[in-house]
Design an enzyme around this catalytic site. Structure first.
Site, short mmCIF file in Angstrom:
data_model
loop_
_atom_site.label_atom_id
_atom_site.label_comp_id
_atom_site.label_asym_id
_atom_site.label_seq_id
_atom_site.Cartn_x
_atom_site.Cartn_y
_atom_site.Cartn_z
N LYS A 186 0.82 -13.47 19.69
CA LYS A 186 -0.45 -12.80 19.99
C LYS A 186 -0.42 -12.13 21.38
O LYS A 186 0.40 -12.45 22.22
CB LYS A 186 -1.61 -13.81 19.92
CG LYS A 186 -1.72 -14.47 18.54
CD LYS A 186 -1.92 -13.46 17.43
CE LYS A 186 -2.13 -14.07 16.05
NZ LYS A 186 -0.99 -14.77 15.48
C1 LIG Z 1 -5.33 -13.21 10.60
C2 LIG Z 1 -4.90 -14.55 11.11
N1 LIG Z 1 -5.74 -15.58 10.98
C3 LIG Z 1 -5.42 -16.80 11.42
C4 LIG Z 1 -4.21 -17.06 12.00
C5 LIG Z 1 -3.87 -18.46 12.43
O1 LIG Z 1 -3.59 -18.53 13.79
P1 LIG Z 1 -2.81 -19.77 14.41
O2 LIG Z 1 -1.35 -19.51 14.19
O3 LIG Z 1 -3.17 -19.77 15.86
O4 LIG Z 1 -3.26 -20.99 13.71
C6 LIG Z 1 -3.29 -16.02 12.15
C7 LIG Z 1 -1.99 -16.28 12.78
O5 LIG Z 1 -1.11 -15.47 12.84
C8 LIG Z 1 -3.64 -14.73 11.69
O6 LIG Z 1 -2.79 -13.70 11.80
#
Ligand SMILES: Cc1ncc(COP(=O)(O)O)c(C=O)c1O
Length: 389
Positions: A186
């Site tokens: 990110k």
């Molecule tokens: C659209 C979206 N939602 C949720 C997530 C979940 O994030 P995390 O990896 O911090 O749990 C991601 C992770 O890449 C994502 O791209």
């Protein structure tokens, strides 16, 4: 196919500097390595950036989604509307909680949904809408909020990609409830992590309890550097707190987010300009409302006819030229478990299906130069010329 001797250009790389590394060392020697002052500073920083009233840090956006769904009481008999063009974590949680995911299609060029599409999916069982701000562009959220309010349905924005972006002058996360991810790829990362922003004080208090065992008090007391002895479980909770070791990494980047996102914007504009006359890949379209795009991803769709290759073959050809790429995302309904458990879930998702087979994320990160973009664009031209030979 020629094998490149050039240095590998990854599709992304975190933007960490010597101060970030020192910040982790400082936490390690401080004697307090788990959730503490750094988490509090990160929450304050995200609240200041977004203008949100409450920010709750967690160990991932997925964990944040879990406690948010739990706090909203999502369970058996409930329907939750979300795109299939998203990361699987959201849909996995809906299913694990015994609720039913209802997939809504997205715009063919922005990969984001809208109120009209969502309205068609609302039934008496709909409890929640989870729209996704995609690739760093913001959703046009107000019409979705208005629709939800009309039907008495909650909205939880998946803002995993969208820290720093804004729609019609309003930062994502300022109002309503939105979940940001701080995972490794990110724009701002704590290696793993997430932050839930909300304007609902009760919801925020509930999330704070649920992220740490359901304790009625915070785990960290600034003055005693420990937990209040009277802390008691007021409801069963989870163990989803973010350690200070991680929070301190994101804190440094938060301080330079304008430069980080600015460099991404500069590189994305350069890509768009260079790709203008290339027909073998089709970049995503930009939202047609006023917005600030933070370019978490630079996504193109492979035009198989013009490229002379499938998306997978194109990605292999990039790799042979030492260029990394990614897929964000292979639609959830098309993945093994969901294909088998919900065989009809892809019906009516024409834009999702079309994109799911064609999208590729090209390298984009602040450490890149325009020469790296030139290299990627030259590779695209070379790959399609070679395929047609
Ligand atoms: C659209 C979206 N939602 C949720 C997530 C979940 O994030 P995390 O990896 O911090 O749990 C991601 C992770 O890449 C994502 O791209």
């Amino acid at each position: 196919m020629p094998v490149s001797t050039l240095e590998f250009l990854p599709f992304t790389r975190p933007q960490l500097d010597a101060e970030d590394i020192q910040a982790v060392v400082d936490v390690l020697v401080s004697g307090w390595i788990t959730s503490g002052a750094k988490v509090q500073q990160l929450e304050a920083g995200v609240a200041a950036l977004t203008g949100s009233q409450h920010a709750v840090a967690v160990c991932s956006a997925t964990a944040g989604m879990h406690i948010a769904l739990h706090a909203l009481g999502i369970g058996p008999g409930d329907e939750v509307i979300t795109p299939s063009m998203t990361w699987v974590s959201t849909v996995n949680l809906i299913v694990l909680l015994g609720a039913k995911p209802v997939f809504v299609d997205v715009d063919r060029d922005t990969l984001m949904t809208n109120a009209e599409r969502i309205e068609e999916k609302i039934t008496a069982a709909t409890r929640l809408i989870i729209p996704v701000h995609y690739a760093g562009a913001p959703l046009d959220i107000q019409p979705i909020r208005d629709l939800a309010e009309k039907h008495g349905i909650a909205v939880l924005e998946d803002a995993a990609h969208a820290l720093g972006s804004s729609c019609r002058g309003e930062p994502v996360g300022k109002s309503g409830s939105a979940i940001f991810s701080l995972q490794a790829i990110k724009n701002v990362t704590s290696a793993e992590g997430g932050v839930i922003c909300t304007d609902d004080a009760e919801f925020a208090a509930s999330l704070k309890r649920l992220r740490f065992h359901g304790l009625g008090q915070d785990s960290f007391d600034r003055t005693t550097q420990g937990r209040s002895p009277q802390a008691e479980v007021v409801e069963p909770g989870f163990k989803y707190n973010l350690p200070d070791m991680n929070a301190c990494l994101a804190l440094g980047q938060l301080g330079r987010i304008a430069a980080i996102n600015g460099k991404r914007q500069e590189l994305a504009s350069y890509y768009l300009q260079k790709l203008k006359n290339i027909k073998s890949v089709i970049p995503l379209g930009l939202p047609d409302y006023p917005h600030e795009h933070v370019w978490h991803l630079f996504v193109v769709r492979v035009n198989e006819e013009r490229m002379g290759l499938s998306r997978e073959q194109f990605m292999e050809a990039l790799k042979a030229r030492q260029i990394g790429s990614g897929i964000h995302f292979k639609a959830v309904h098309s993945q093994k478990y969901y294909r088998e458990a919900m065989p009809d879930a892809g019906q009516g998702l024409d834009n999702t299906v079309w994109n799911s087979d064609r999208i590729v994320s090209l390298p984009l990160f602040p450490g890149m130069t325009t020469a790296d973009v030139d290299r990627v664009v030259a590779a695209i031209e070379e790959i399609s010329a070679e395929a047609k030979r």
